[in-house]
Motif scaffolding. Structure first.
Motif, PDB file in Angstrom:
ATOM      1  N   ALA A 141      61.584  59.695 -25.506  1.00 29.56           N
ATOM      2  CA  ALA A 141      61.531  59.225 -24.120  1.00 29.56           C
ATOM      3  C   ALA A 141      60.109  58.979 -23.631  1.00 29.56           C
ATOM      4  N   GLY A 142      59.104  59.290 -24.478  1.00 19.04           N
ATOM      5  CA  GLY A 142      57.727  58.957 -24.101  1.00 19.04           C
ATOM      6  C   GLY A 142      56.743  60.100 -24.050  1.00 19.04           C
ATOM      7  N   ALA A 143      57.179  61.352 -24.264  1.00 22.60           N
ATOM      8  CA  ALA A 143      56.239  62.470 -24.255  1.00 22.60           C
ATOM      9  C   ALA A 143      55.294  62.362 -25.449  1.00 22.60           C
ATOM     10  N   ARG A 144      54.053  62.723 -25.257  1.00 23.39           N
ATOM     11  CA  ARG A 144      53.059  62.713 -26.332  1.00 23.39           C
ATOM     12  C   ARG A 144      53.265  63.952 -27.200  1.00 23.39           C
ATOM     13  N   PHE A 145      53.068  63.792 -28.498  1.00 23.12           N
ATOM     14  CA  PHE A 145      53.401  64.851 -29.458  1.00 23.12           C
ATOM     15  C   PHE A 145      52.121  65.547 -29.933  1.00 23.12           C
ATOM     16  N   ILE A 146      52.025  66.840 -29.659  1.00 27.60           N
ATOM     17  CA  ILE A 146      50.891  67.669 -30.043  1.00 27.60           C
ATOM     18  C   ILE A 146      51.409  68.838 -30.869  1.00 27.60           C
ATOM     19  N   ALA A 147      50.684  69.204 -31.918  1.00 28.70           N
ATOM     20  CA  ALA A 147      51.028  70.403 -32.682  1.00 28.70           C
ATOM     21  C   ALA A 147      49.780  71.254 -32.849  1.00 28.70           C
ATOM     22  N   THR A 148      49.976  72.556 -32.826  1.00 30.67           N
ATOM     23  CA  THR A 148      48.827  73.459 -32.876  1.00 30.67           C
ATOM     24  C   THR A 148      48.084  73.405 -34.194  1.00 30.67           C
ATOM     25  N   ASN A 149      48.809  73.205 -35.304  1.00 26.95           N
ATOM     26  CA  ASN A 149      48.156  73.170 -36.611  1.00 26.95           C
ATOM     27  C   ASN A 149      49.105  72.556 -37.636  1.00 26.95           C
ATOM     28  N   PRO A 150      48.563  72.083 -38.767  1.00 23.19           N
ATOM     29  CA  PRO A 150      49.410  71.414 -39.757  1.00 23.19           C
ATOM     30  C   PRO A 150      49.888  72.315 -40.890  1.00 23.19           C
ATOM     31  N   VAL A 167      57.894  71.914 -39.512  1.00 25.78           N
ATOM     32  CA  VAL A 167      58.764  71.524 -38.395  1.00 25.78           C
ATOM     33  C   VAL A 167      58.252  70.232 -37.758  1.00 25.78           C
ATOM     34  N   ALA A 168      56.937  70.054 -37.714  1.00 32.45           N
ATOM     35  CA  ALA A 168      56.367  68.797 -37.210  1.00 32.45           C
ATOM     36  C   ALA A 168      56.819  67.628 -38.068  1.00 32.45           C
ATOM     37  N   ALA A 169      56.887  67.838 -39.389  1.00 33.65           N
ATOM     38  CA  ALA A 169      57.343  66.774 -40.295  1.00 33.65           C
ATOM     39  C   ALA A 169      58.794  66.406 -40.013  1.00 33.65           C
ATOM     40  N   LEU A 170      59.607  67.409 -39.711  1.00 34.31           N
ATOM     41  CA  LEU A 170      61.010  67.153 -39.360  1.00 34.31           C
ATOM     42  C   LEU A 170      61.099  66.281 -38.102  1.00 34.31           C
ATOM     43  N   TYR A 181      47.230  67.052 -34.423  1.00 30.77           N
ATOM     44  CA  TYR A 181      47.036  68.459 -34.751  1.00 30.77           C
ATOM     45  C   TYR A 181      45.670  68.923 -34.242  1.00 30.77           C
ATOM     46  N   VAL A 182      45.646  70.020 -33.517  1.00 35.75           N
ATOM     47  CA  VAL A 182      44.403  70.529 -32.938  1.00 35.75           C
ATOM     48  C   VAL A 182      43.711  71.528 -33.863  1.00 35.75           C
ATOM     49  N   PRO A 185      42.708  71.744 -40.300  1.00 37.73           N
ATOM     50  CA  PRO A 185      41.322  71.358 -40.592  1.00 37.73           C
ATOM     51  C   PRO A 185      40.665  70.408 -39.592  1.00 37.73           C
ATOM     52  N   ASN A 186      41.263  70.178 -38.445  1.00 45.62           N
ATOM     53  CA  ASN A 186      40.606  69.356 -37.434  1.00 45.62           C
ATOM     54  C   ASN A 186      39.313  70.056 -36.990  1.00 45.62           C
ATOM     55  N   PRO A 187      38.154  69.414 -37.150  1.00 49.39           N
ATOM     56  CA  PRO A 187      36.908  70.058 -36.718  1.00 49.39           C
ATOM     57  C   PRO A 187      36.852  70.290 -35.217  1.00 49.39           C
ATOM     58  N   LEU A 188      37.808  69.708 -34.484  1.00 53.39           N
ATOM     59  CA  LEU A 188      37.872  69.955 -33.040  1.00 53.39           C
ATOM     60  C   LEU A 188      37.983  71.447 -32.745  1.00 53.39           C
ATOM     61  N   MET A 189      38.718  72.186 -33.577  1.00 55.34           N
ATOM     62  CA  MET A 189      38.848  73.624 -33.338  1.00 55.34           C
ATOM     63  C   MET A 189      37.501  74.328 -33.482  1.00 55.34           C
ATOM     64  N   MET A 190      36.697  73.879 -34.443  1.00 57.29           N
ATOM     65  CA  MET A 190      35.352  74.436 -34.608  1.00 57.29           C
ATOM     66  C   MET A 190      34.477  74.097 -33.413  1.00 57.29           C
ATOM     67  N   ARG A 191      34.595  72.859 -32.958  1.00 57.17           N
ATOM     68  CA  ARG A 191      33.789  72.436 -31.812  1.00 57.17           C
ATOM     69  C   ARG A 191      34.155  73.224 -30.557  1.00 57.17           C
TER      70      ARG A 191
END
Length: 266
Positions: A141-150, A167-170, A181-182, A185-191
């Motif tokens: 329906a249009g919600a943006r999809f965010i997951a805490t980690n892969p 579960v994200a893959a499902l 994914y936040v 290995p997203n360096p965003l978490m380090m930043r």
């Protein structure tokens, strides 16, 4: 470290570096105490979004490792921090446990299943078909999809458990939408961890046990990295990766003396 730059700030993974499940890794308690005594700023990082920092402090304390609550940085906190920066006072449908819902509430987000800005997927030991189905329909329906980690799986005393990435893959298969994914290995978490400490990448070291999450995210965030061989990446696999850690050691016990060095004068 042979690098002439001082080490003023430390980031370290938790599972595989400080503990295995509830069992402390030899040298972990001494390493944390050395950091506290040195006056250096540090954060313990984890992709686990189930627990709040208070929960994790209690769990670590039960293992004999005394990490202050404000020295713990989870993928749930990093996700909430990211969403607050992207869309302050937003709304979200959250699939996860207290670590994630608490972090979202603390940045002013409202939890709802009525036209939310985001669907936020975290880790839980009780994924429900109903909640996953609701998430799928809200994303459609249009919600943006965010997951805490892969992370596709996680350990337990009974064996492997499906984790956020699985579960994200499902959900992605059902919707045709990939999450952002936040966590590592997203360096965003380090930043975000560096920002929390008001630290600089040039004088920060990341300690981890996985080449494909801890080390690569530290590298991409501009940090020096140390791989310990007490966790996921086996010694015989290190040379398979197209990038290298700054240093490889047997365990966290090998870093106690380096952690003891006093913080530079401000």
């Amino acid at each position: 470290m042979s690098d002439p730059r001082p080490v003023e700030t430390w980031l370290t993974d938790m599972d595989g570096v400080l503990v295995h499940e509830e069992e402390p890794i030899p040298g972990a308690a001494e390493f944390v105490e050395a950091l506290k005594a040195s006056g250096k700023r540090f954060l313990v990082l984890t992709n686990n979004s189930i627990f709040t920092p208070r929960d994790l402090r209690a769990r670590l304390l039960g293992s004999g490792i005394d990490v202050p609550e404000d020295c713990i940085w989870t993928s749930a906190l990093a996700t909430a921090d990211f969403l607050h920066a992207q869309r302050p006072q937003g709304t979200a449908y959250v699939v996860g446990e207290a670590g994630l819902t608490t972090a979202m509430h603390e940045v002013g987000y409202v939890m709802t299943d009525r036209q939310p800005d985001y669907v936020v997927l975290g880790e839980t030991r009780t994924y429900s078909f109903e909640a996953i189905t609701r998430a799928i329909r809200l994303i459609e329906a249009g919600a943006r999809f965010i997951a805490t980690n892969p992370d596709p799986s996680g350990p337990s005393t009974q064996g492997t458990l499906p984790a956020t990435g699985s579960v994200a893959a499902l959900i992605s298969t059902a919707t045709g939408r990939q999450p952002y994914y936040v966590g590592k290995p997203n360096p965003l978490m380090m930043r975000s961890a560096l920002n929390r400490l008001e630290a600089h990448s040039e004088t920060t070291v990341m300690v981890g046990d996985r080449m494909d999450t801890d080390i690569v995210s530290g590298l991409e965030a501009g940090l020096r990295t140390i791989l310990v061989q007490t966790g996921s990446t086996r010694p015989e696999h290190v040379e398979r990766f197209p990038y290298r850690a700054t240093r490889v050691v047997d365990s966290i016990a090998d870093l106690v003396d380096l952690a003891r060095e006093a913080a530079p004068e401000a």
